[in-house]
Design an enzyme around this catalytic site. Structure first.
Site, PDB file in Angstrom:
ATOM      1  CG  HIS A   1       5.170  36.901  28.954  1.00 23.03           C
ATOM      2  ND1 HIS A   1       4.373  36.130  29.766  1.00 23.03           N
ATOM      3  CD2 HIS A   1       5.893  36.026  28.205  1.00 23.03           C
ATOM      4  CE1 HIS A   1       4.608  34.843  29.528  1.00 23.03           C
ATOM      5  NE2 HIS A   1       5.534  34.759  28.594  1.00 23.03           N
ATOM      6  CG  ASP A   2       5.385  45.217  28.140  1.00 27.26           C
ATOM      7  OD1 ASP A   2       4.308  45.440  28.736  1.00 27.26           O
ATOM      8  OD2 ASP A   2       6.088  46.110  27.640  1.00 27.26           O
TER       9      ASP A   2
ATOM     10  N   GLY B   1       0.127  45.674  24.042  1.00 23.96           N
ATOM     11  CA  GLY B   1       1.262  46.213  23.296  1.00 23.96           C
ATOM     12  C   GLY B   1       2.477  46.425  24.182  1.00 23.96           C
TER      13      GLY B   1
ATOM     14  CG  ASP C   1       1.520  48.959  27.588  1.00 22.64           C
ATOM     15  OD1 ASP C   1       1.979  47.857  27.973  1.00 22.64           O
ATOM     16  OD2 ASP C   1       0.330  49.294  27.751  1.00 22.64           O
TER      17      ASP C   1
ATOM     18  CB  SER D   1       0.853  46.983  30.801  1.00 24.01           C
ATOM     19  OG  SER D   1       1.029  46.031  29.770  1.00 24.01           O
TER      20      SER D   1
ATOM     21  CD  GLU E   1       0.158  43.057  30.985  1.00 20.18           C
ATOM     22  OE1 GLU E   1       1.220  42.800  30.407  1.00 20.18           O
ATOM     23  OE2 GLU E   1      -0.489  44.104  30.775  1.00 20.18           O
TER      24      GLU E   1
END
Length: 325
Positions: free
Chosen positions: A65-66, A71, A73, A75, A84
């Protein structure tokens, strides 16, 4: 003057050659700056795995999922109402505590060196390995992203997606049909909530009937696990035969109509994706898991490189994985 111009041109050539190399990921990135980084991540994942083997699927899904949003990263690790991880497709994510655990140990030993994005990539690999699946060299050197928005998570695959939609979402990340089926094979150790497939059992396409692609011998088992008015958050294994073992039984389930998620079962109804499923479920090499293991390594290495950030201008090394610096 001519000599100076020649030297300047040579310098530019060297710069052009060097910059792309330095900006790429590489195995052993922390061999000098934090030599025990990978060992610390491994031991941390192992500790959490020994307490709860299903955490392996959680960490693998977290990495997936990241990578599909902004990308690979880190997040997805950021907390906050608009971050997110609060997007609807991410509400069931788990494994954050294992990443935070590894990060706190690494910060104590090598402050400001190892990124959360790399920890997540390493943890995903170690999770598969601990589940009797393949291992692979993880190239590291990612920077952590500085943006995390729930509004950007709409491109994540959904259990309702047709094969055409799945194909489009994977192709947008540079992944082909073989990668698609192979990476979905991670569901061999996965779980899902009743909420995401109960409609298949009781009201498929609003007809009041069950999904005809479900094996009629499997249907009563699913109904017993997820009653019509039962708890929608109850977790169910995506591989009915070997929930915590990374193997090819998931693909046999697709072939036999025993998939839990509609998006998984649909892979058997498309000629191109069915061919890949058959390769994993139907041959001698397939039955032994050799082909799947080889392809899964390649697909994970490919996925782990999606839109990575490798320079200070692109990202940072977070002190806490859940907060930007």
């Amino acid at each position: 003057m001519v000599q100076m111009e020649a030297m300047w041109f040579a310098f530019l050539v060297i710069l052009v050659v060097i910059l792309p190399v330095e900006s790429q990921l590489k195995t052993g990135f922390y061999s000098s700056s934090c030599p025990t980084a990978e060992a610390i991540v491994r031991s941390t994942v192992e500790t959490h795995f020994n307490g709860d083997p299903t955490i392996a699927a959680g960490l693998l899904r977290l990495h997936f999922h990241d990578c599909f949003v902004q990308g690979c990263d880190g997040s997805v690790l950021i907390t906050g109402s608009s971050a997110e991880r609060n997007a609807p497709p991410n509400l069931g994510l788990r494994g954050f505590e294992a990443i935070d655990d590894a990060k706190s140990q690494l910060e104590a030993l090598c402050p400001g060196v190892v990124s959360c994005a790399d920890i997540l990539a390493l943890a995903a690999r170690d999770s598969v390995d601990l589940s009797d699946g393949p291992s692979w060299p993880v190239a590291t050197g990612r920077r952590d992203g500085r943006v995390s928005l729930s509004s950007q998570a709409s491109n994540l695959p959904s259990p309702l997606d047709s094969v055409a939609v799945q194909r489009q979402k994977f192709a947008a990340k540079g992944l082909d049909d073989n990668d698609l089926v192979t990476l979905v094979g991670a569901h061999t150790i996965g779980q899902t909530d009743c909420l995401f497939f109960r409609y298949r059992l009781y009201n498929f396409t609003a007809t009041g009937n069950s999904d005809p692609t479900i094996n009629q011998a499997f249907l009563p088992q699913l109904k017993a696990l997820c009653p019509k008015d039962g708890d929608g958050s109850k977790r169910v294994a995506l591989d009915k035969d070997s929930q915590t073992k990374f193997d090819v039984s998931f693909f046999k389930n697709l072939r036999d109509g025993n998939a839990v998620l509609e998006s998984d079962q649909r892979l058997w109804g498309d000629d191109a994706t069915r061919s890949v499923v058959q390769n994993y479920a139907g041959s001698i090499r397939g039955l032994l898991g050799i082909r799947f293991d080889q392809d899964f390594r390649k697909a994970m290495i490919k996925m782990s490189g999606i839109e990575v950030k490798t320079t200070d201008a692109q990202g940072e090394i977070r002190k806490l994985c859940s907060k930007f610096n």
